[in-house]
Motif scaffolding. Structure first.
Motif, PDB file in Angstrom:
ATOM      1  N   TYR A   1       6.925  -1.633  14.908  1.00 30.28           N
ATOM      2  CA  TYR A   1       6.570  -2.738  14.007  1.00 30.28           C
ATOM      3  C   TYR A   1       7.643  -2.981  12.942  1.00 30.28           C
ATOM      4  CZ  TYR A   1       1.821  -2.884  15.840  1.00 30.28           C
ATOM      5  OH  TYR A   1       0.733  -3.024  16.658  1.00 30.28           O
ATOM      6  N   ASP A   2       7.826  -4.276  12.601  1.00 26.91           N
ATOM      7  CA  ASP A   2       8.743  -4.649  11.521  1.00 26.91           C
ATOM      8  C   ASP A   2       7.992  -4.912  10.219  1.00 26.91           C
ATOM      9  OD1 ASP A   2      11.294  -5.093  13.172  1.00 26.91           O
ATOM     10  OD2 ASP A   2       9.752  -6.230  14.252  1.00 26.91           O
ATOM     11  N   LEU A   3       6.714  -5.308  10.347  1.00 24.92           N
ATOM     12  CA  LEU A   3       5.965  -5.752   9.178  1.00 24.92           C
ATOM     13  C   LEU A   3       4.493  -5.366   9.298  1.00 24.92           C
ATOM     14  CD1 LEU A   3       6.011  -7.729   6.611  1.00 24.92           C
ATOM     15  CD2 LEU A   3       5.299  -9.511   8.201  1.00 24.92           C
ATOM     16  N   VAL A   4       3.897  -4.984   8.161  1.00 23.69           N
ATOM     17  CA  VAL A   4       2.437  -4.840   8.079  1.00 23.69           C
ATOM     18  C   VAL A   4       1.970  -5.801   6.999  1.00 23.69           C
ATOM     19  CG1 VAL A   4       0.522  -3.346   7.372  1.00 23.69           C
ATOM     20  CG2 VAL A   4       2.332  -2.423   8.804  1.00 23.69           C
ATOM     21  N   THR A   5       1.075  -6.711   7.359  1.00 24.42           N
ATOM     22  CA  THR A   5       0.496  -7.624   6.374  1.00 24.42           C
ATOM     23  C   THR A   5      -0.979  -7.289   6.226  1.00 24.42           C
ATOM     24  OG1 THR A   5       2.029  -9.401   6.923  1.00 24.42           O
ATOM     25  CG2 THR A   5      -0.024 -10.053   5.866  1.00 24.42           C
ATOM     26  N   ALA A   6      -1.397  -6.991   4.995  1.00 19.79           N
ATOM     27  CA  ALA A   6      -2.812  -6.670   4.761  1.00 19.79           C
ATOM     28  C   ALA A   6      -3.451  -7.798   3.973  1.00 19.79           C
ATOM     29  CB  ALA A   6      -2.934  -5.364   3.994  1.00 19.79           C
ATOM     30  N   MET A   7      -4.694  -8.136   4.354  1.00 16.55           N
ATOM     31  CA  MET A   7      -5.429  -9.151   3.607  1.00 16.55           C
ATOM     32  C   MET A   7      -6.756  -8.547   3.161  1.00 16.55           C
ATOM     33  SD  MET A   7      -6.933 -12.795   4.795  1.00 16.55           S
ATOM     34  CE  MET A   7      -5.506 -13.798   4.869  1.00 16.55           C
ATOM     35  N   GLY A   8      -6.970  -8.556   1.837  1.00 15.85           N
ATOM     36  CA  GLY A   8      -8.199  -7.985   1.315  1.00 15.85           C
ATOM     37  C   GLY A   8      -8.096  -7.794  -0.182  1.00 15.85           C
ATOM     38  N   GLY A   9      -9.061  -7.064  -0.729  1.00 12.75           N
ATOM     39  CA  GLY A   9      -9.040  -6.752  -2.157  1.00 12.75           C
ATOM     40  C   GLY A   9      -8.134  -5.562  -2.428  1.00 12.75           C
ATOM     41  N   ASP A  10      -8.121  -5.125  -3.679  1.00 12.37           N
ATOM     42  CA  ASP A  10      -7.261  -4.000  -4.056  1.00 12.37           C
ATOM     43  C   ASP A  10      -7.580  -2.758  -3.220  1.00 12.37           C
ATOM     44  OD1 ASP A  10      -5.839  -5.472  -5.874  1.00 12.37           O
ATOM     45  OD2 ASP A  10      -6.921  -4.761  -7.633  1.00 12.37           O
ATOM     46  N   GLY A  11      -8.856  -2.616  -2.830  1.00 15.99           N
ATOM     47  CA  GLY A  11      -9.255  -1.462  -2.024  1.00 15.99           C
ATOM     48  C   GLY A  11      -8.538  -1.438  -0.677  1.00 15.99           C
ATOM     49  N   THR A  12      -8.489  -2.578  -0.030  1.00 13.23           N
ATOM     50  CA  THR A  12      -7.834  -2.669   1.288  1.00 13.23           C
ATOM     51  C   THR A  12      -6.317  -2.481   1.164  1.00 13.23           C
ATOM     52  OG1 THR A  12      -9.563  -4.185   1.989  1.00 13.23           O
ATOM     53  CG2 THR A  12      -7.558  -4.160   3.327  1.00 13.23           C
ATOM     54  N   ILE A  13      -5.739  -3.099   0.140  1.00 14.86           N
ATOM     55  CA  ILE A  13      -4.283  -2.983  -0.067  1.00 14.86           C
ATOM     56  C   ILE A  13      -3.934  -1.510  -0.314  1.00 14.86           C
ATOM     57  CG2 ILE A  13      -2.297  -3.822  -1.435  1.00 14.86           C
ATOM     58  CD1 ILE A  13      -4.114  -6.065  -0.058  1.00 14.86           C
ATOM     59  N   ASN A  14      -4.733  -0.865  -1.164  1.00 14.42           N
ATOM     60  CA  ASN A  14      -4.480   0.542  -1.468  1.00 14.42           C
ATOM     61  C   ASN A  14      -4.627   1.395  -0.218  1.00 14.42           C
ATOM     62  OD1 ASN A  14      -5.690   3.334  -2.118  1.00 14.42           O
ATOM     63  ND2 ASN A  14      -4.611   2.780  -3.992  1.00 14.42           N
ATOM     64  N   GLU A  15      -5.650   1.112   0.589  1.00 11.17           N
ATOM     65  CA  GLU A  15      -5.838   1.885   1.836  1.00 11.17           C
ATOM     66  C   GLU A  15      -4.644   1.716   2.764  1.00 11.17           C
ATOM     67  OE1 GLU A  15      -9.102   1.862   4.405  1.00 11.17           O
ATOM     68  OE2 GLU A  15     -10.625   2.069   2.841  1.00 11.17           O
ATOM     69  N   ALA A  16      -4.149   0.490   2.890  1.00 14.57           N
ATOM     70  CA  ALA A  16      -3.007   0.249   3.781  1.00 14.57           C
ATOM     71  C   ALA A  16      -1.777   1.006   3.277  1.00 14.57           C
ATOM     72  CB  ALA A  16      -2.724  -1.252   3.886  1.00 14.57           C
ATOM     73  N   VAL A  17      -1.544   0.955   1.970  1.00 14.72           N
ATOM     74  CA  VAL A  17      -0.385   1.668   1.412  1.00 14.72           C
ATOM     75  C   VAL A  17      -0.532   3.167   1.663  1.00 14.72           C
ATOM     76  CG1 VAL A  17       0.795   2.279  -0.740  1.00 14.72           C
ATOM     77  CG2 VAL A  17       0.184  -0.107  -0.290  1.00 14.72           C
TER      78      VAL A  17
END
Ligand SMILES: Nc1ncnc2c1ncn2[C@@H]1O[C@H](COP(=O)(O)OP(=O)(O)OP(=O)(O)O)[C@@H](O)[C@H]1O
Length: 297
Positions: free
Chosen positions: A58-74
């Motif tokens: 993968y070249d890119l991960v795009t997450a869509m959601g609230g701070d909870g989802t962004i934090n989980e992805a990170v």
């Protein structure tokens, strides 16, 4: 062909996710990505998917959601070696990480931004096996945030945190703390300790005005006492970006911070409870590449 993983939390942002799903898919496709869509069903999914995206394809991960989802992805990306570039479409109540990076808060605009963006290397912080991008809180606010219900959040948004935060801070419940940092050891009583990576905390964009997303430092604020009068004074100071000048606030920066308390206290990382004191926080400088608007320096 470039490959992107699109991680989507369909429950985020009052179901806004479904509205913006197709627009994100179309935008990524038009930018030349082969897109793999992953929809979360519950806790831990965004972390699991982001980890899978570190398999080297993968070249890119795009997450869509609230701070909870962004934090989980990170958190999914943080430990891995082959970390793709990260981008996100904020659908949360507060969206501190987006505010700090100058990413548009309107989802449609942040999707458009993907077209005119650049990868910026940003710091993240580590506490045992958890990572955060904005703020760690120990003390009154940490306890209060954990008492905000999903119903309150949906109805009141950021106001729900404010109401609980005001209640907790004005109660003036001081605890004995020891904070070990690069410059020495601080011992004393405090109501709350904040460790910020970014200027924006709880939607207040001037809480930690000197915190840059890539400065390599943890910005510590020890709030010794509050009560109603001090709370009002500090509130005004936060709006002026002058919290660190308050007589009841101790502020400094450090690369490593250890927080010890007499009895274990809940730690809140980017809005979610994760573990208890004692804790050691360290900074991972420029660990993650995030897509930000071209104009942002
Ligand atoms: N399909 C789903 N249905 C319901 N909940 C989900 C689903 N997928 C993930 N979740 C949960 O959603 C939560 C994250 O929600 P979100 O990204 O909106 O963050 P948040 O912290 O609630 O946002 P904010 O406070 O900024 O509004 C996680 O606790 C996760 O377990």
């Amino acid at each position: 062909m470039k490959k992107a993983m699109f991680i989507l939390n369909p429950s985020s942002g009052k179901e806004l996710a479904s509205t913006f799903k197709k627009r994100t898919l179309d935008k990524l496709t038009s930018l030349g990505y082969e897109v793999v869509l992953k929809e979360t069903e519950g806790e831990g999914d965004a972390t699991k998917f982001a980890k899978q995206a570190c398999d080297g394809t993968y070249d890119l991960v795009t997450a869509m959601g609230g701070d909870g989802t962004i934090n989980e992805a990170v958190n999914g990306l943080a430990e891995e070696e082959n970390r793709p570039v990260f981008s996100f479409v904020p659908l949360g109540t507060v969206n501190d990480f987006a505010r700090a990076l100058g990413i548009p808060l309107e989802p449609g605009d942040s999707i458009e931004m993907l077209e005119k963006s650049r990868a910026k290397k940003v710091d993240i912080a580590k506490v045992e096996n958890n990572y955060f991008m904005n703020i760690l809180a120990v003390g009154a606010v940490a306890e209060s945030v954990s008492s905000v219900s999903v119903e309150q959040k949906t109805k009141l948004g950021a106001l729900a945190y404010m109401v609980e935060g005001v209640k907790a801070l004005t109660a003036n419940d001081e605890k004995e703390l020891t904070i070990i940092h690069d410059g020495g050891t601080w011992k004393g009583k405090a109501v709350i300790t904040l460790v910020a990576l970014t200027n924006s905390v709880g939607g207040f964009e001037k809480l930690a005005p000197h915190a840059e997303t890539d400065d390599g430092y943890l910005h510590v604020f020890i709030i010794k006492q509050t009560g109603l009068a001090a709370f009002a004074r500090m509130g005004a100071a936060i709006l002026r970006g002058k919290l660190e000048e308050d007589q009841d606030v101790i502020a400094f920066k450090s690369k490593v911070v250890r927080i010890e308390t007499e009895t274990p206290m809940i730690c809140n990382l980017d809005g979610d409870d994760k573990g208890e004191t004692p804790i050691e926080i360290s900074i991972l400088p420029k660990h993650l590449e995030v897509l930000v608007p071209l104009a942002d320096d």
